[in-house]
Design an enzyme around this catalytic site. Structure first.
Site, PDB file in Angstrom:
ATOM      1  N   HIS A 140      16.535   6.353   5.926  1.00 36.69           N
ATOM      2  CA  HIS A 140      16.171   7.052   4.696  1.00 36.69           C
ATOM      3  C   HIS A 140      16.665   6.319   3.448  1.00 36.69           C
ATOM      4  O   HIS A 140      17.018   6.938   2.447  1.00 36.69           O
ATOM      5  CB  HIS A 140      16.621   8.506   4.717  1.00 36.69           C
ATOM      6  CG  HIS A 140      15.769   9.331   5.614  1.00 36.69           C
ATOM      7  ND1 HIS A 140      15.923   9.327   6.985  1.00 36.69           N
ATOM      8  CD2 HIS A 140      14.722  10.147   5.347  1.00 36.69           C
ATOM      9  CE1 HIS A 140      15.016  10.130   7.521  1.00 36.69           C
ATOM     10  NE2 HIS A 140      14.266  10.628   6.557  1.00 36.69           N
ATOM     11  N   CYS A 145       1.354  -3.591  -0.063  1.00 35.23           N
ATOM     12  CA  CYS A 145       2.788  -3.464   0.243  1.00 35.23           C
ATOM     13  C   CYS A 145       3.686  -3.806  -0.949  1.00 35.23           C
ATOM     14  O   CYS A 145       4.902  -3.719  -0.847  1.00 35.23           O
ATOM     15  CB  CYS A 145       3.157  -4.313   1.451  1.00 35.23           C
ATOM     16  SG  CYS A 145       2.416  -3.689   2.971  1.00 35.23           S
ATOM     17  N   GLU A 172       7.555  -2.296  13.018  1.00 35.70           N
ATOM     18  CA  GLU A 172       7.240  -1.669  11.736  1.00 35.70           C
ATOM     19  C   GLU A 172       6.237  -0.529  11.939  1.00 35.70           C
ATOM     20  O   GLU A 172       6.285   0.488  11.265  1.00 35.70           O
ATOM     21  CB  GLU A 172       6.661  -2.727  10.793  1.00 35.70           C
ATOM     22  CG  GLU A 172       6.335  -2.218   9.414  1.00 35.70           C
ATOM     23  CD  GLU A 172       5.828  -3.314   8.515  1.00 35.70           C
ATOM     24  OE1 GLU A 172       6.671  -4.005   7.911  1.00 35.70           O
ATOM     25  OE2 GLU A 172       4.596  -3.474   8.424  1.00 35.70           O
TER      26      GLU A 172
END
EC number: 4.-.-.-
Length: 149
Positions: free
Chosen positions: A75, A25, A135
């Site tokens: 986005h 990550c 998530e």
């Protein structure tokens, strides 16, 4: 009058990177976030009022969350301010929507950040009860008001 909880669900796509993280990550990657906002309050008791019986009109809640959270996060790429200015400048050349935050953008911290933002925009008589941010379909973080008083 009884206290009632009402919940509305939202969705947005967002990328992030975990600065200094010791796993995958640390790389820029995205998620399809699902967000549940739960409010608590007393339903309005005003016969004849168009909002009689409501804690908050779902369309009013939708407007607040869409304008304050979804429209800003959808986005976008969220990065920690600890990322070097040079790297941030490069990211801003390839993306118009880079959100620079003062925290590690984990799901846990993003949920708390959302709670902080929403509490500033709710009517005084209504309280934020919880923020649940998924998530993935199997992983979420939850902010609860009772844990943060």
């Amino acid at each position: 009058m009884p206290k009632i909880r009402v919940t509305k669900r939202f969705h947005f796509e967002m990328a992030h990177t975990l600065h200094g993280y010791d796993g995958l990550c640390r790389n820029i990657h995205g998620h399809s976030y699902n967000l549940e906002i739960t409010l608590i309050g007393e339903p309005r008791n005003q016969p004849g009022h168009p909002k009689d019986g409501m804690v908050m009109d779902f369309s009013d809640l939708k407007h607040i969350v869409k304008s304050q959270i979804v429209s800003r996060f959808d986005h976008a790429l969220m990065v920690n301010r600890l990322v070097s200015e040079e790297q941030i400048a490069l990211l801003q050349k390839t993306s118009e929507r880079v959100l620079i935050v003062d925290f590690q953008p984990t799901t846990e911290n993003i949920a708390a950040y959302i709670a902080d933002i929403l509490q500033q925009h709710l009517p005084e008589e209504i309280s934020l009860f919880s923020v649940r941010l998924f998530e993935t379909v199997t992983s979420f973080a939850e902010w609860l008001a009772e844990d943060n008083d």
